[in-house]
Design a protein around this motif. Sequence first.
Motif, mmCIF file in Angstrom:
data_model
loop_
_atom_site.group_PDB
_atom_site.id
_atom_site.type_symbol
_atom_site.label_atom_id
_atom_site.label_comp_id
_atom_site.label_asym_id
_atom_site.label_seq_id
_atom_site.Cartn_x
_atom_site.Cartn_y
_atom_site.Cartn_z
ATOM 1 N N ILE A 659 -35.274 -0.809 -38.437
ATOM 2 C CA ILE A 659 -35.294 -1.085 -39.872
ATOM 3 C C ILE A 659 -35.502 -2.574 -40.095
ATOM 4 C CG2 ILE A 659 -33.896 -1.054 -41.978
ATOM 5 C CD1 ILE A 659 -32.516 1.427 -40.894
ATOM 6 N N CYS A 660 -36.296 -2.930 -41.079
ATOM 7 C CA CYS A 660 -36.589 -4.330 -41.367
ATOM 8 C C CYS A 660 -36.826 -4.508 -42.861
ATOM 9 C CB CYS A 660 -37.825 -4.787 -40.592
ATOM 10 S SG CYS A 660 -39.325 -3.842 -40.959
ATOM 11 N N SER A 661 -36.774 -5.757 -43.303
ATOM 12 C CA SER A 661 -37.103 -6.075 -44.691
ATOM 13 C C SER A 661 -38.325 -6.976 -44.774
ATOM 14 C CB SER A 661 -35.908 -6.733 -45.387
ATOM 15 O OG SER A 661 -35.557 -7.932 -44.723
ATOM 16 N N SER A 662 -38.670 -7.615 -43.622
ATOM 17 C CA SER A 662 -39.858 -8.465 -43.584
ATOM 18 C C SER A 662 -40.343 -8.567 -42.145
ATOM 19 C CB SER A 662 -39.561 -9.862 -44.137
ATOM 20 O OG SER A 662 -38.671 -10.541 -43.286
ATOM 21 N N GLY A 663 -41.596 -8.966 -41.975
ATOM 22 C CA GLY A 663 -42.184 -9.049 -40.647
ATOM 23 C C GLY A 663 -41.494 -10.042 -39.739
ATOM 24 N N ARG A 664 -40.860 -11.090 -40.293
ATOM 25 C CA ARG A 664 -40.223 -12.105 -39.453
ATOM 26 C C ARG A 664 -39.052 -11.539 -38.667
ATOM 27 N NH1 ARG A 664 -35.663 -14.671 -41.352
ATOM 28 N NH2 ARG A 664 -34.854 -13.951 -43.358
ATOM 29 N N GLU A 665 -38.555 -10.354 -39.060
ATOM 30 C CA GLU A 665 -37.450 -9.733 -38.352
ATOM 31 C C GLU A 665 -37.914 -8.911 -37.157
ATOM 32 O OE1 GLU A 665 -35.135 -7.464 -41.104
ATOM 33 O OE2 GLU A 665 -35.222 -9.005 -42.654
ATOM 34 N N CYS A 666 -39.218 -8.706 -37.014
ATOM 35 C CA CYS A 666 -39.757 -7.799 -35.999
ATOM 36 C C CYS A 666 -40.409 -8.550 -34.845
ATOM 37 C CB CYS A 666 -40.789 -6.861 -36.628
ATOM 38 S SG CYS A 666 -40.137 -5.897 -38.004
ATOM 39 N N GLN A 667 -40.317 -7.982 -33.655
ATOM 40 C CA GLN A 667 -40.967 -8.561 -32.483
ATOM 41 C C GLN A 667 -42.476 -8.638 -32.681
ATOM 42 O OE1 GLN A 667 -39.694 -6.099 -29.221
ATOM 43 N NE2 GLN A 667 -37.590 -6.915 -29.212
ATOM 44 N N SER A 668 -43.018 -7.676 -33.421
ATOM 45 C CA SER A 668 -44.460 -7.653 -33.686
ATOM 46 C C SER A 668 -44.844 -8.518 -34.873
ATOM 47 C CB SER A 668 -44.903 -6.209 -33.960
ATOM 48 O OG SER A 668 -44.272 -5.727 -35.147
ATOM 49 N N ASN A 669 -43.818 -9.033 -35.569
ATOM 50 C CA ASN A 669 -44.018 -9.789 -36.808
ATOM 51 C C ASN A 669 -44.628 -8.930 -37.909
ATOM 52 O OD1 ASN A 669 -42.987 -12.280 -35.821
ATOM 53 N ND2 ASN A 669 -44.936 -12.659 -34.782
#
Length: 677
Positions: A659-669
Amino acid sequence: MQRRSRFSSRSLFSPFLAASALALGCGPVSEEAPAPAVAPAEVAQPLAVGGFAEMHHHMFAEEAFSGGWFHGDHTGSLASCDGGAPESDHARVRMDLRNMLNLCPNSGSVNLGGVPILSDVFGVGGAVASEVIGQVEGTQGDTGLHLGRKDVHTQWPRWDTIAHQQAWEGWLNNARQGGMSLVMVSLVSNEFLCKALPYQNLKRPCDEMMDVDIQLQMARDFDARTSWAEIALSPAHARQIIASGKLAMVLSIESSKLFGTKDWRSELNRVYSLGVRSLQPVHQLDNRFGGAAPHNAIFQVAQFLENCHIDTDCGLTGSGFTLGFDVDANCRNTKGLTADGKALVQEMMGKGMIIDIAHMSEKSVQDAYAVSQANTYYPLMISHGHFREIMNPGLAANEKTTPSWVVRYVRQTGGMFGLRTAHDETRDYTRTPVANSCQGSTRSLAQAYEFGRQGLKVNMGFGADLNGFIQQTRPRFGDFGACSAGFRAEADAQREQQRVSGPGRLGTDFDIYGLAHVGLLPDVVKDLKQLGVNTSGLEGSSENFIRMWERANGARSGMADAATDIDTSGVAAYVPKATREAAFPQICGKAYAPATKYVAETCRFNQECRSGSCNAIDGCSGLNGTCTCSSDSHCGATQFCGWGTNSGKCVEKRPKGSICSSGRECQSNKCSWLMCT
């Protein structure tokens, strides 16, 4: 199949059981004569052994001080402790020790108010006063109240541990697997420290030799049940043990009241028959064998309680006075070896034992050397010590440190030096390429080792003194006192320098906990090597130890080494702390190193943090906080600056499907429909 012991386990405890039975009103216990500890037959052609030697290790010190000080034991009880809470079973002195000073009729004339450690301990304090025992620069220690330092594997053991186990047998085996092939196990106690502990924590009456005997039995039991370590009874036996891939253990005794009031010749024969092959004739206090080197105010009080003497020739304890010791105008103990002391050393030589002159007064050292000369330069060893000329002035002024003229004695007799791994502030040795840019770490240890190797040219092993009431080598990284032997701002600046200039981390606990336990001694060697130190002599120190032992047992034709090539030059002038500290900026009178702290590291002021944000409530009052982030740029490449419950913290980026709210939280961006893609 379990290996059979070479010793009789009953023989050691028989005197103790007999004494206990009589004390309880029982009849005497029948006692068997100790079975002599006989070494296997000598081998004809000694072969060189590999590996390094640790020359001073307190493996069984959980039973020192009547078992009332240490938490944890050598067999693997590594549970977290109670943190020194009131009525703790370890790491604290009694609530009120003032009555101890009343043992001397002139104690009222002693003003301890100007000696902080004594005014704190010899007052009403208990667990709180105990805290000062472990305080050195860069740590609050782990004595007294230590609620934040009670968890095993994380907060203890660390480099600053003096009340928690550092000699678990699993760690010892790790050291063997990492290159340690010989260890001198020191059976230790001190009556004064025992008598200062809470009565309910003591297992038995305070008796140094009773503690030593119990530890000796523990060593024999360990030998009997362990397949990878064995007590060495001769140099040839040590070679056999090491050649078979096992750890050679040499037993020694370190006690201020060596042999108590018993006939010392009988006692020497007894402990020798049980496997002891080395002694320190004196330890912290003057005894019937000779004078000790004064070095700590606590032991000066202990000596005072022995003789009620107040010396005014030099002020070791306070302004203009020294408790207990008879010192000259240079604060050196005037007492050398007694007639019994010289006779003891002679008897040890007759048995081919290893004579350890650590803790001797300089006068006692000179007397021991004279006996050595009379015996065709019988080897003298220092199991653990600091080289005086390379240490900071405060420590160099201490008689316990070893000057070059004593090292000359060691070399001339064919002895060895066990280098302390705790080095506090060390002066720069200009003939080593290793920068002294992390005080108290392997960088400081390198200054002393290279001074010993290049300048003093003495054979060295480790003299770590783990479980010996001494802090150890500090880390170069992390938030647990890295580079902290100077002062806080300097430590922060030096720690940042390690990050940017290297060499990097080893990838083990040593990186952030320092020399926390015996299993990390191989990491000290590795870090010294990657710093650029020539460690070949250290890595071959077990062979040098055995050769010293062989010299003690063989025919000697004279001086082992004239030692005319000692060169103490190349040691840089010491720059006082106050001068160094004045070069740093200050806030509310406290020096700090700007922008040296990363998110989650301890801080006092915003200016210390690379992010510019510290959540300390009031840094001027000494209340610490941690650095916090306000943008992803304050975190690592695989992290983002959190929000909500993680606000101000760097959080690891999330894998696909999270679960994320923005790309900066993800390894894939990339974040699509509230999910990392």
